[in-house]
Write an enzyme that holds these catalytic residues in place. Structure first.
Site, PDB file in Angstrom:
ATOM      1  N   LEU A 131      38.077  34.033  16.140  1.00 62.30           N
ATOM      2  CA  LEU A 131      38.215  32.671  15.606  1.00 62.30           C
ATOM      3  C   LEU A 131      37.243  32.421  14.466  1.00 62.30           C
ATOM      4  O   LEU A 131      37.503  31.601  13.582  1.00 62.30           O
ATOM      5  CB  LEU A 131      37.927  31.655  16.718  1.00 62.30           C
ATOM      6  CG  LEU A 131      38.844  31.703  17.934  1.00 62.30           C
ATOM      7  CD1 LEU A 131      38.316  30.789  19.030  1.00 62.30           C
ATOM      8  CD2 LEU A 131      40.250  31.286  17.531  1.00 62.30           C
ATOM      9  N   GLY A 132      36.112  33.095  14.506  1.00 59.32           N
ATOM     10  CA  GLY A 132      35.120  32.877  13.468  1.00 59.32           C
ATOM     11  C   GLY A 132      33.868  33.672  13.734  1.00 59.32           C
ATOM     12  O   GLY A 132      33.705  34.237  14.812  1.00 59.32           O
ATOM     13  N   THR A 139      35.803  25.394  16.000  1.00 59.25           N
ATOM     14  CA  THR A 139      35.288  26.733  15.723  1.00 59.25           C
ATOM     15  C   THR A 139      34.181  26.601  14.682  1.00 59.25           C
ATOM     16  O   THR A 139      33.108  27.190  14.830  1.00 59.25           O
ATOM     17  CB  THR A 139      36.427  27.654  15.237  1.00 59.25           C
ATOM     18  OG1 THR A 139      37.387  27.761  16.299  1.00 59.25           O
ATOM     19  CG2 THR A 139      35.897  29.041  14.880  1.00 59.25           C
ATOM     20  N   GLU A 142      30.356  27.648  15.031  1.00 55.69           N
ATOM     21  CA  GLU A 142      29.779  28.634  14.096  1.00 55.69           C
ATOM     22  C   GLU A 142      28.638  28.036  13.282  1.00 55.69           C
ATOM     23  O   GLU A 142      27.636  28.710  13.016  1.00 55.69           O
ATOM     24  CB  GLU A 142      30.855  29.198  13.162  1.00 55.69           C
ATOM     25  CG  GLU A 142      32.011  29.915  13.853  1.00 55.69           C
ATOM     26  CD  GLU A 142      31.606  31.030  14.782  1.00 55.69           C
ATOM     27  OE1 GLU A 142      30.492  31.581  14.635  1.00 55.69           O
ATOM     28  OE2 GLU A 142      32.389  31.338  15.686  1.00 55.69           O
ATOM     29  N   HIS A 201      25.583  28.266  15.215  1.00 56.66           N
ATOM     30  CA  HIS A 201      24.903  29.572  15.062  1.00 56.66           C
ATOM     31  C   HIS A 201      24.146  29.615  13.740  1.00 56.66           C
ATOM     32  O   HIS A 201      23.008  30.081  13.670  1.00 56.66           O
ATOM     33  CB  HIS A 201      25.916  30.716  15.049  1.00 56.66           C
ATOM     34  CG  HIS A 201      26.520  31.058  16.367  1.00 56.66           C
ATOM     35  ND1 HIS A 201      25.802  31.183  17.526  1.00 56.66           N
ATOM     36  CD2 HIS A 201      27.816  31.348  16.704  1.00 56.66           C
ATOM     37  CE1 HIS A 201      26.616  31.534  18.524  1.00 56.66           C
ATOM     38  NE2 HIS A 201      27.855  31.623  18.044  1.00 56.66           N
ATOM     39  N   HIS A 218      24.543  31.252  22.044  1.00 53.27           N
ATOM     40  CA  HIS A 218      25.537  30.879  23.057  1.00 53.27           C
ATOM     41  C   HIS A 218      24.816  30.316  24.275  1.00 53.27           C
ATOM     42  O   HIS A 218      23.737  30.771  24.636  1.00 53.27           O
ATOM     43  CB  HIS A 218      26.380  32.093  23.455  1.00 53.27           C
ATOM     44  CG  HIS A 218      27.316  32.517  22.377  1.00 53.27           C
ATOM     45  ND1 HIS A 218      27.539  33.825  22.038  1.00 53.27           N
ATOM     46  CD2 HIS A 218      28.108  31.772  21.543  1.00 53.27           C
ATOM     47  CE1 HIS A 218      28.418  33.880  21.051  1.00 53.27           C
ATOM     48  NE2 HIS A 218      28.781  32.645  20.726  1.00 53.27           N
ATOM     49  N   ASP A 260      19.379  30.625  26.159  1.00 55.38           N
ATOM     50  CA  ASP A 260      19.709  30.186  24.803  1.00 55.38           C
ATOM     51  C   ASP A 260      18.461  29.609  24.128  1.00 55.38           C
ATOM     52  O   ASP A 260      18.558  29.030  23.043  1.00 55.38           O
ATOM     53  CB  ASP A 260      20.857  29.166  24.815  1.00 55.38           C
ATOM     54  CG  ASP A 260      20.520  27.907  25.614  1.00 55.38           C
ATOM     55  OD1 ASP A 260      19.404  27.829  26.182  1.00 55.38           O
ATOM     56  OD2 ASP A 260      21.359  26.989  25.659  1.00 55.38           O
ATOM     57  N   VAL A 310      16.844  27.023  24.839  1.00 54.42           N
ATOM     58  CA  VAL A 310      16.903  25.556  24.803  1.00 54.42           C
ATOM     59  C   VAL A 310      16.689  25.114  26.239  1.00 54.42           C
ATOM     60  O   VAL A 310      17.385  25.591  27.143  1.00 54.42           O
ATOM     61  CB  VAL A 310      18.290  25.088  24.287  1.00 54.42           C
ATOM     62  CG1 VAL A 310      18.474  23.593  24.479  1.00 54.42           C
ATOM     63  CG2 VAL A 310      18.467  25.475  22.817  1.00 54.42           C
ATOM     64  N   THR A 337      19.566  22.706  28.442  1.00 54.99           N
ATOM     65  CA  THR A 337      20.905  23.214  28.762  1.00 54.99           C
ATOM     66  C   THR A 337      20.782  24.063  30.030  1.00 54.99           C
ATOM     67  O   THR A 337      19.830  24.836  30.161  1.00 54.99           O
ATOM     68  CB  THR A 337      21.462  24.087  27.612  1.00 54.99           C
ATOM     69  OG1 THR A 337      20.484  25.057  27.239  1.00 54.99           O
ATOM     70  CG2 THR A 337      21.829  23.246  26.402  1.00 54.99           C
TER      71      THR A 337
HETATM   72  N1  ARG Z   1      34.316  33.303  19.518  1.00 54.23           N
HETATM   73  C1  ARG Z   1      33.677  32.618  18.468  1.00 54.23           C
HETATM   74  C2  ARG Z   1      32.171  32.930  18.386  1.00 54.23           C
HETATM   75  O1  ARG Z   1      31.596  33.563  19.219  1.00 54.23           O
HETATM   76  C3  ARG Z   1      33.947  31.142  18.404  1.00 54.23           C
HETATM   77  C4  ARG Z   1      34.477  30.425  19.590  1.00 54.23           C
HETATM   78  C5  ARG Z   1      34.859  29.020  19.206  1.00 54.23           C
HETATM   79  N2  ARG Z   1      35.493  28.286  20.275  1.00 54.23           N
HETATM   80  C6  ARG Z   1      36.359  27.279  20.066  1.00 54.23           C
HETATM   81  N3  ARG Z   1      36.823  26.569  21.061  1.00 54.23           N
HETATM   82  N4  ARG Z   1      36.742  26.935  18.863  1.00 54.23           N
HETATM   83  O2  ARG Z   1      31.431  32.586  17.489  1.00 54.23           O
HETATM   84 ZN    ZN Z   2      29.596  32.048  18.993  1.00 53.49          ZN
END
Ligand code: ARG
Ligand code: ZN
Ligand code: CA
Length: 242
Positions: free
Chosen positions: A111-112, A148, A152, A155, A161, A171, A173, A176
Site C-alpha cells: 500500500l505504501g 495509508t 506512512e 513513519h 508500528h 514503538d 511511545v 500506547t
Molecule cells: N503496510 C503499509 C506499511 O507498513 C501501510 C499500511 C496502511 N494501512 C492502511 N489501513 N491504510 O507502511
Molecule cells: Zn508501516
C-alpha cells in the site's frame, strides 16, 4: 503554533486513470489534514479507555505542486526507483523543506512505504500505491480513506508500528499499549493483547495495520515523538516555521 508542511505530489501513470485528477490529489491532502488535526469524523469513535491519550497532532499540509510523468512500467518495486529520473521516476523537489509524495502502482500487496527521518535527501518522502491514495478515483476499499498516507507520514515523522515489528515489541511511545502483533481488517473491541499485563490493544491507532475505516487516532506520546523531529536539532528541523 501549527506546523505547516508543503506537499509535492509526484504522479507516475501508465493508464489514464492513474493520471489522477486534482480532486483526488486534494482528497488526500484533506484526509491528512483531518487526521493530523483531530477533525476526522471518526475521532469521536475512540473508546473511552483511550480518550485521555487521543491527540490533536496539529500539523497542517498544504499542496505545493504536482508533477506528472507517464511511464511504461506496470508496477514499481520498493527500491526507490520511482524517486529517480534516471530510472523512469521523478526526483524529489526540495526534500529538506517539502514533503514529497509519490503516487504509483506498487508491486502487488503493498500500500505504501516511507523513509524515516535521517535518511538521504535524494530518496526522502513517502510512496503510496495508486489504489490507496486519496478518497476518490483510483482509491479502492478498504483503503480508500487516505489513511495509508496518514500511516506512512507517521513513519516519515519517526513513528514505529504500534507492535514494534516484533512480538510484544516496542514503538518507543509509552501511552500506547503493547500489541502482540499487527492487526488487520476491523477487529472488534476490546481486543486483548497477549503481552505482559494483557492490555486492551489500540487497534484504532493509525500505526497499526487495520483497514482505513478502523484506524482513527494518534496518541499524545506519538504526537510528542513526531513534533520532536521538527524542533531545534531534530532531523526535520529544516521544516520548522520561523
Ligand atoms: N503496510 C503499509 C506499511 O507498513 C501501510 C499500511 C496502511 N494501512 C492502511 N489501513 N491504510 O507502511
Ligand atoms: Zn508501516
Ligand atoms: Ca495498485
Amino acid at each position: 503554533g501549527v506546523i505547516e508542511i508543503p506537499v509535492v505530489v509526484n504522479v507516475l501513470y501508465k493508464t489514464t486513470a492513474q493520471n489522477v485528477s486534482q480532486a483526488q490529489i486534494q482528497s488526500q491532502i484533506d484526509a491528512l489534514n483531518k487526521d493530523y488535526n483531530a477533525t476526522n469524523t471518526d475521532f469521536g469513535s475512540v473508546p473511552a479507555l483511550f480518550s485521555g491519550v487521543k491527540a490533536n497532532v496539529g500539523i497542517r499540509f498544504v499542496l505545493d505542486a504536482v508533477y506528472r510523468k507517464s511511464t511504461t512500467k506496470t508496477s514499481w518495486r520498493l527500491d526507490d526507483s520511482m524517486k529517480k529520473s534516471t530510472k523512469g521516476g521523478i526526483n524529489p523537489t526540495r526534500p529538506t523543506t517539502k514533503l514529497n509524495l509519490w503516487f504509483c502502482n506498487l508491486t502487488s500487496g503493498y500500500l505504501g512505504y516511507a523513509q524515516f527521518p535521517g535518511g538521504a535527501s535524494a530518496t526522502d518522502g513517502v510512496v503510496i500505491d495508486d489504489n490507496a491514495f486519496g478518497t476518490t478515483g483510483t482509491a479502492a476499499a478498504p483503503f480508500n480513506k487516505g489513511r495509508t498516507a496518514t500511516h506512512e507520514v507517521g513513519h516519515w515523522m519517526n513513528l514505529r508500528h504500534i507492535w514494534g515489528d516484533a512480538t510484544c515489541g516496542t514503538d518507543y511511545v509509552n501511552d500506547t499499549p503493547s500489541h502482540n502483533t499487527a492487526n488487520y481488517g476491523c477487529p472488534s473491541y476490546p481486543h486483548y493483547s497477549t503481552c505482559s499485563g494483557t492490555p486492551v490493544e489500540m487497534t484504532m491507532n493509525y500505526m497499526d495495520y487495520t483497514d482505513d475505516a478502523c484506524m482513527y487516532m494518534f496518541s499524545s506520546g506519538q504526537k510528542d515523538r513526531m513534533l520532536a523531529i521538527f524542533s531545534t536539532g531534530g532531523a526535520r528541523a529544516t521544516f520548522a516555521q520561523p
